[in-house]
Design an enzyme around this catalytic site. Sequence first.
Site, short mmCIF file in Angstrom:
data_model
loop_
_atom_site.label_atom_id
_atom_site.label_comp_id
_atom_site.label_asym_id
_atom_site.label_seq_id
_atom_site.Cartn_x
_atom_site.Cartn_y
_atom_site.Cartn_z
N CYS A 78 0.82 -1.22 0.00
CA CYS A 78 0.00 0.00 0.00
C CYS A 78 0.85 1.27 0.00
O CYS A 78 1.67 1.48 0.90
CB CYS A 78 -0.90 -0.03 1.23
SG CYS A 78 -1.77 1.51 1.51
N TYR A 221 -5.60 5.53 -9.19
CA TYR A 221 -6.78 4.73 -8.79
C TYR A 221 -8.01 5.15 -9.57
O TYR A 221 -8.84 4.32 -9.94
CB TYR A 221 -7.04 4.88 -7.28
CG TYR A 221 -6.05 4.11 -6.42
CD1 TYR A 221 -6.32 2.81 -5.99
CD2 TYR A 221 -4.83 4.67 -6.04
CE1 TYR A 221 -5.42 2.09 -5.21
CE2 TYR A 221 -3.92 3.97 -5.26
CZ TYR A 221 -4.22 2.68 -4.85
OH TYR A 221 -3.32 1.98 -4.08
N1 LIG Z 1 -6.81 7.76 3.23
C1 LIG Z 1 -6.18 6.59 3.57
C2 LIG Z 1 -6.27 5.60 2.42
C3 LIG Z 1 -5.68 4.28 2.78
C4 LIG Z 1 -6.08 3.19 1.76
O1 LIG Z 1 -6.94 3.41 0.88
N2 LIG Z 1 -5.46 2.01 1.88
C5 LIG Z 1 -5.80 0.90 1.02
C6 LIG Z 1 -4.59 0.09 0.63
S1 LIG Z 1 -3.58 0.88 -0.57
C7 LIG Z 1 -6.67 -0.07 1.76
O2 LIG Z 1 -6.35 -0.46 2.87
N3 LIG Z 1 -7.76 -0.49 1.14
C8 LIG Z 1 -8.64 -1.43 1.73
C9 LIG Z 1 -9.99 -1.35 1.12
O3 LIG Z 1 -10.16 -0.59 0.16
O4 LIG Z 1 -10.85 -2.05 1.61
C10 LIG Z 1 -4.76 6.93 3.91
O5 LIG Z 1 -4.10 7.65 3.15
O6 LIG Z 1 -4.30 6.51 4.96
#
Ligand SMILES: N[C@@H](CCC(=O)N[C@@H](CS)C(=O)NCC(=O)O)C(=O)O
Length: 354
Positions: A78, A221
């Site tokens: 991530c 994305y």
């Molecule tokens: N706004 C958050 C975004 C974090 C995020 O989107 N992480 C993704 C991984 S790259 C995630 O865990 N996604 C899980 C999901 O979409 O269920 C940050 O910057 O901390």
Amino acid sequence: MLISPPFLTRLSLALVMPNPKFLTLSLCTMACTAVDETRNSGAFIRSPSTFRSFISRDQGSTFLPESGRYHLYISYACPWACRCLSLLKMKGLEQAISFTSVKPIWERTKEGDAHMGWVFPVSDMEEPDAVPDPLNGAKTIRELYEFASANYSGKFTVPVLWDKKLKTIVSNESAEIIRMLNSEFNDIAENRDLDLYPLDLQSQIDEVNEWIYDSINNGVYRSGFATKQEPYDKAIKTLYGALDKCEEILSKQRYLCGSTLTEADIRLFVTLIRFDEVYAVHFKCNKKVLREYPNLFNYTKEIFQIPGISSTVNMNHIKKHYYGSHPSINPYGIIPQGPNIDYSSPHNRERLFS
Ligand SMILES: N[C@@H](CCC(=O)N[C@@H](CS)C(=O)NCC(=O)O)C(=O)O
């Protein structure tokens, strides 16, 4: 920006209200992932993070910067989690703040529920560089969220900054976690003098962060998760406009905000390092690859070579995650073999040091 109230007790955690902005934007009525955040228009719209407390040196702070108190749950895949890990390493906080990575490929997080998300391995041997939850014995990141807030209804994202003392999530917003790591742990950080958000550059950094987030960090994305041609075309136009702009800036100066490395560079780096190996293929960002941008490519190499940074780049986890966790984009989960770029080769960026 909406910040949830500080969590004082376990009871208050159960009562914490989700960010109202989140409620209006969220498209999910059940547990969901980013892949589900695509609207009828075919455009991907990311919902904001929910846990927004701050670790602070201020007297009376609920979350004080104590050594050994916090744990950073990440996925090496991530980019948002890795910007936090980068700060942790660069500030020399490895002794003070522990961290672990989950497995790279999303799995079912609950029996009888379709949600797919981050899971811990059952043993150290299951997946290189992923370890079982050392603190709570959780099987999934979802369990941590549900433990921290009984009525949580958002996504179960990494990074998660966990407080071992109050047994809760301090923050799941990487943009804010990096600020805490940069400034609040200076009494215990090995590199206390490193300041990636210096006062005199703050407004410039904020401005750069804003357009780079929209067009590049989140832009890849928006391209990859678009389900209609028009939002995809729009995302690509904005993405490449911004990459061209970065290329131009970096042809004249060493870093995004001048001759000083700042958090803006780390935030851009985590996307660039994934670009040719993943986004160009999986997210259809193939109008140009990073290697066709001489300045951006060398800049990516330079940041990769900063002490501590290469250890945050785990291309095995990165490729496994993206190609293996989004069946709507890559139904067979096949991982492309190339291009295996060597980011440790000379970058020649010293010439811009003025
Ligand atoms: N706004 C958050 C975004 C974090 C995020 O989107 N992480 C993704 C991984 S790259 C995630 O865990 N996604 C899980 C999901 O979409 O269920 C940050 O910057 O901390």
